[in-house]
Motif scaffolding. Sequence first.
Motif, PDB file in Angstrom:
ATOM      1  N   LEU A 167     -13.545   0.055 -11.902  1.00 42.46           N
ATOM      2  CA  LEU A 167     -14.201   0.593 -10.969  1.00 42.46           C
ATOM      3  C   LEU A 167     -13.702   1.717 -10.168  1.00 42.46           C
ATOM      4  CD1 LEU A 167     -17.111   0.746  -9.635  1.00 42.46           C
ATOM      5  CD2 LEU A 167     -16.069  -0.861  -7.898  1.00 42.46           C
ATOM      6  N   VAL A 168     -12.299   1.503 -10.023  1.00 40.42           N
ATOM      7  CA  VAL A 168     -11.477   2.569  -9.061  1.00 40.42           C
ATOM      8  C   VAL A 168     -11.318   3.777  -9.689  1.00 40.42           C
ATOM      9  CG1 VAL A 168      -9.102   2.916  -8.073  1.00 40.42           C
ATOM     10  CG2 VAL A 168     -10.208   0.686  -7.859  1.00 40.42           C
ATOM     11  N   GLU A 169     -11.137   3.806 -11.197  1.00 39.68           N
ATOM     12  CA  GLU A 169     -11.100   4.788 -11.941  1.00 39.68           C
ATOM     13  C   GLU A 169     -12.475   5.704 -12.127  1.00 39.68           C
ATOM     14  OE1 GLU A 169      -8.018   5.549 -15.871  1.00 39.68           O
ATOM     15  OE2 GLU A 169      -9.775   4.189 -16.184  1.00 39.68           O
ATOM     16  N   THR A 225       0.857  -1.165  -0.001  1.00 35.69           N
ATOM     17  CA  THR A 225      -0.226   0.065   0.103  1.00 35.69           C
ATOM     18  C   THR A 225       0.796   0.953   0.160  1.00 35.69           C
ATOM     19  OG1 THR A 225      -1.725  -1.384   1.286  1.00 35.69           O
ATOM     20  CG2 THR A 225      -1.858   1.276   1.075  1.00 35.69           C
ATOM     21  N   LEU A 226       2.070   1.468   0.773  1.00 34.00           N
ATOM     22  CA  LEU A 226       2.623   2.587   0.744  1.00 34.00           C
ATOM     23  C   LEU A 226       3.600   2.649  -0.502  1.00 34.00           C
ATOM     24  CD1 LEU A 226       4.067   2.574   4.716  1.00 34.00           C
ATOM     25  CD2 LEU A 226       1.884   3.622   3.572  1.00 34.00           C
ATOM     26  N   PHE A 227       3.917   1.571  -0.976  1.00 30.43           N
ATOM     27  CA  PHE A 227       4.566   1.403  -2.267  1.00 30.43           C
ATOM     28  C   PHE A 227       3.970   2.106  -3.274  1.00 30.43           C
ATOM     29  CE2 PHE A 227       4.929  -0.850  -6.302  1.00 30.43           C
ATOM     30  CZ  PHE A 227       6.107  -0.441  -6.763  1.00 30.43           C
ATOM     31  N   ILE A 228       2.547   1.885  -3.310  1.00 31.33           N
ATOM     32  CA  ILE A 228       1.666   2.576  -4.275  1.00 31.33           C
ATOM     33  C   ILE A 228       1.458   3.938  -4.113  1.00 31.33           C
ATOM     34  CG2 ILE A 228      -0.657   2.494  -5.379  1.00 31.33           C
ATOM     35  CD1 ILE A 228      -0.717  -0.631  -4.678  1.00 31.33           C
ATOM     36  N   ALA A 229       1.363   4.374  -2.737  1.00 27.41           N
ATOM     37  CA  ALA A 229       1.389   5.667  -2.215  1.00 27.41           C
ATOM     38  C   ALA A 229       2.311   6.552  -2.744  1.00 27.41           C
ATOM     39  CB  ALA A 229       0.858   5.666  -0.702  1.00 27.41           C
ATOM     40  N   THR A 230       3.524   5.869  -2.723  1.00 24.98           N
ATOM     41  CA  THR A 230       4.764   6.935  -3.125  1.00 24.98           C
ATOM     42  C   THR A 230       4.699   7.732  -4.258  1.00 24.98           C
ATOM     43  OG1 THR A 230       5.986   5.104  -1.880  1.00 24.98           O
ATOM     44  CG2 THR A 230       7.225   6.732  -3.201  1.00 24.98           C
ATOM     45  N   PRO A 231       4.340   6.990  -5.384  1.00 28.07           N
ATOM     46  CA  PRO A 231       4.312   8.009  -6.700  1.00 28.07           C
ATOM     47  C   PRO A 231       3.081   9.058  -6.457  1.00 28.07           C
ATOM     48  CG  PRO A 231       3.382   5.773  -7.103  1.00 28.07           C
ATOM     49  CD  PRO A 231       4.358   5.494  -5.856  1.00 28.07           C
ATOM     50  N   LYS A 257      -6.256   1.551  -5.115  1.00 26.25           N
ATOM     51  CA  LYS A 257      -5.362   0.941  -6.210  1.00 26.25           C
ATOM     52  C   LYS A 257      -5.156  -0.531  -5.907  1.00 26.25           C
ATOM     53  CE  LYS A 257      -4.968   3.496  -9.793  1.00 26.25           C
ATOM     54  NZ  LYS A 257      -5.408   2.792 -11.085  1.00 26.25           N
ATOM     55  N   ARG A 258      -4.767  -0.747  -4.704  1.00 27.40           N
ATOM     56  CA  ARG A 258      -4.212  -1.643  -4.152  1.00 27.40           C
ATOM     57  C   ARG A 258      -5.533  -2.917  -4.190  1.00 27.40           C
ATOM     58  NH1 ARG A 258      -1.168  -6.057  -2.595  1.00 27.40           N
ATOM     59  NH2 ARG A 258      -1.676  -7.118  -0.366  1.00 27.40           N
ATOM     60  N   GLY A 259      -6.609  -2.485  -4.033  1.00 19.47           N
ATOM     61  CA  GLY A 259      -7.738  -3.189  -3.961  1.00 19.47           C
ATOM     62  C   GLY A 259      -8.348  -3.779  -5.123  1.00 19.47           C
TER      63      GLY A 259
END
Lengths: 360, 306
Positions: free
Chosen positions: A339-341, A54-60, A322-324
């Motif tokens: 759905l996330v988009e 989750t934090l990896f995806i949060a970084t960018p 995004k992770r989900g």
Amino acid sequence: MNKVFREITWPVVAVLAAFVVGGIIVLLIGDNPFVTFYHLIGNSFGSLNDIGYTLFIATPLIFTGLAVAVAFRCGLLNIGAEGQLYIAAFATAWVGIKFGGTVVTIFGKQEDWSWYSLPSILLILVCVLTAVIAGGIWGAIPGILKARFGSHEVINTIMLNFIGISLVSYFTQYYFKIPGDPILQTAEIGKGAHIPRISQYIPGMPDFVPLSVAFLLAILMCVLVYIFLWKTKWGYELRAVGENASAAEYGGISPKKQIIIAMTISGGLAGMVAIGEVLGYRYRYYDGFSDGWGFLGIAVALLGRNHPLGIFIAAIFFAVLKRGEIFVDIETKYVSKDLVEVLQAIIIIFVASLQKFTRK
Amino acid sequence: MGDILTPTFLLILLFSSIRLATPLIFAALGGMFSERAGVINIALEGLMLTGAFTAAVATYELSNPYIGFLCGVAAGAFVALIFAIAVIKFEADQVVAGFAVSLLMLGLPAVISSRIYDSAGSTQQIAKEFLLPDFYNRISIASILAFALIPVCWYVLYKTPFGLRIRAAGENPEAADAAGVNVIKLRYVAVIMSGVLAAAGGAYLSIGQSSLFTRGMTAGRGYIALAALILAKWKPIPVLFACLFFGFTEALAIQMQGVIKMPSGEDVPVQFIQMIPYVLTIIVLAGFIGLSRAPKALGVPYRKEN
């Protein structure tokens, strides 16, 4: 306190409203909204592995959120973070190859692609600077076009996204791909350019979790952007143009100069996405690597009220979604990860529509 | 180089330009109504995608391109209404909300088509006989409609009371209001018209030029239409020429593929060909924007004084 409460209330209302609308869409499609949302957000913090991802995806998202926010504070909408981060990622990989002593094997034969082999610390520093400068240049172009010709930054940044992504794809395909490699990606950067992963320091976090020290840099950038915007003269001038350009000009601030500065900083921040991606994760430029991080940055900045602390929280929130999305794809019968988009777009619309109430 | 400039080649280029300008004409005319009434329409891209997706699904399901086209247009009107409520009633930032609509229409078609066709990337292929027809295999019925709309829109904008009110709402809404014009209602109508027209352009893309909807198939055409609109100074007849110009560059880019060689003798890489319309948009905007003047109240929400 009242002010803080108001700042937080409307973004939360917007998110809840978006989930209601999203839930209706899920219902119409024929799945259970509660189950879908459970899969969407239930897999983010259960283990060190989940937290790491989750934090990896949060970084960018922190980088692009900050990028969009700095431009926003100057009254500009930077839709070009996507192109800026692509240019930066390619440039970073290029420097990592050219100064990292990269030797590639082409059909069994070794070939030296590098010009020089810098020591690790220096190489990382040069790569990081490259990411910032390359992104900054790609961001400065629409800034200059706006300041010099008055052409709208929204159209120009969108056009520069198409151009930038095509450009790096071209260079990758014709010059930096190892012949015979079926994937459109460059050769690997030198080992010296790799930045440490967080799993090295945290016992129990698996090695394959790609969370790197780029995340710590993202936190540092939140602090630096806050200091820049609210504690320095430059930040004050930049915000003054965003609040009221003609009043700022009357007060002796050049809006044109601020527009160029804001877009350059914005591009540089977007370019920092390359640090985690190239130096901390894939160790190369990989064509089409970004999952719309640049566009998601707009939602992050808006939801975070263009404030670094808000952006940090909003980035984590979107990283959870995004992770989900992959779990939604797998676990639900009909709902796809797109759905996330949809949720992201609805959140932007609600935040923008509810902004009216925060001004009072 | 000399041997490619044959009459046949030029004719192909001309028809190709017209075909590629068609969706731009629809979208730019739509943008014109919205922007002349004072509402910036970055949503054009999303409205085109709405039309393209809905028309592709409806045409495939009903096997009739005309009904499919109308469904696309109706969907465009509906999405434009949502956009209008956000920016007119709630005074959302027009650029931000418009972009969000475009983003929504990247994701929503994928969600729907993965449900009904089990494929998020595209809809089902439509048989050739159910596509919008071409005359003499060259000119689409949609192109004819687009060209016919130019004088119609010119007439509506300059020769009818409705057009006068639209222009007034975008130039000086306070004065228009004082003269008894319902600025809010006019802006709603103008934005919905932009949805209808942009969706028509999108519908042509999926059921005329192509035979299915693919994710993000407009590829920035909504934004290029907006650039054409600025280049045309928000006027209907110049819109035609601006769109033809952009259509021509795209046609030239396609025809050049494999014809013009690099100095090394290789084909020009496809990436550079694809870039041409986007680079040109930037150059044209930078070169001409100083000469054009936007409607005065463009982007400013209108609040009725009590």
